[in-house]
Scaffold this motif. Sequence first.
Motif, short mmCIF file in Angstrom:
data_model
loop_
_atom_site.label_atom_id
_atom_site.label_comp_id
_atom_site.label_asym_id
_atom_site.label_seq_id
_atom_site.Cartn_x
_atom_site.Cartn_y
_atom_site.Cartn_z
N LYS A 5 51.87 33.34 66.25
CA LYS A 5 52.05 33.57 64.94
C LYS A 5 51.58 31.85 64.37
N GLU A 6 51.51 31.03 65.03
CA GLU A 6 51.15 29.87 64.55
C GLU A 6 49.48 29.47 64.58
N LEU A 7 48.97 30.31 65.07
CA LEU A 7 47.36 30.21 65.18
C LEU A 7 46.75 31.38 64.71
N MET A 8 47.50 32.43 64.58
CA MET A 8 46.62 33.68 64.17
C MET A 8 46.02 33.65 62.76
N GLY A 109 37.70 39.47 72.80
CA GLY A 109 37.55 38.80 71.56
C GLY A 109 38.46 38.45 70.72
N CYS A 110 39.54 39.20 70.51
CA CYS A 110 40.66 39.18 69.47
C CYS A 110 41.69 39.85 70.30
N LEU A 111 42.85 39.75 69.55
CA LEU A 111 44.19 40.59 69.74
C LEU A 111 44.74 40.73 68.37
N PRO A 112 44.89 42.02 67.91
CA PRO A 112 45.75 42.24 66.74
C PRO A 112 47.32 41.95 66.92
N VAL A 120 50.32 42.16 61.43
CA VAL A 120 50.48 40.92 60.47
C VAL A 120 49.31 40.06 60.60
N GLY A 121 48.56 40.29 61.57
CA GLY A 121 47.33 39.28 61.80
C GLY A 121 46.70 39.61 62.91
N ASP A 127 39.78 31.37 66.23
CA ASP A 127 40.97 30.62 66.12
C ASP A 127 41.19 29.48 67.32
N PHE A 128 40.82 29.97 68.37
CA PHE A 128 40.75 28.95 69.75
C PHE A 128 40.02 27.65 69.32
N VAL A 129 38.89 28.18 68.94
CA VAL A 129 37.70 27.06 68.79
C VAL A 129 38.22 25.90 67.61
N LYS A 130 38.87 26.66 66.64
CA LYS A 130 39.35 25.84 65.60
C LYS A 130 40.42 24.88 66.05
#
Length: 151
Positions: A5-8, A109-112, A120-121, A127-130
């Motif tokens: 939730k904190e990164l999505m 490459g992603c997770l809903p 919700v995201g 997001d991990f690169v950021k």
Amino acid sequence: MITVKELMSNELYTLKSTNTIHQARELMLKKRVRHVPIVDKKGEFVGLLTKHDVLGASVSALADINDQERNELESNIPISGIMMTKVVFAEEDTSLLEAARFMLKQKQGCLPIFRGSKLVGILTEADFVKLALQLMEESTKYEEINNESSN
């Protein structure tokens, strides 16, 4: 524990299964995203479309047709035929470490991200690169402060 939730990313760009490959490509280019959740009329998650899916189903640039003809062809192909409907997802309280390990192991490459049954995201490689960039910048600042205080 840090959760997904904190990164999505919670700003979602969605399409419906009746949208076309052309519309999907346009959305991905305009919003600079590589993963698009697919929702039904009620806004409920029904699948996922990736840039890889779109590229695989697109008319090749090597084909002997111009852009307008390609766009016309792709405007008649619904994404329902290429979207993934069996999608692994995570709950928003999932550990970020657990999600990262899963994505790396599965080469996903992603997770809903869901809260109960509501999308919700989305958590992506970007997001991990950021996060890595932020941590490296903080580490650099910390090193500069320590170097200044030791002088």
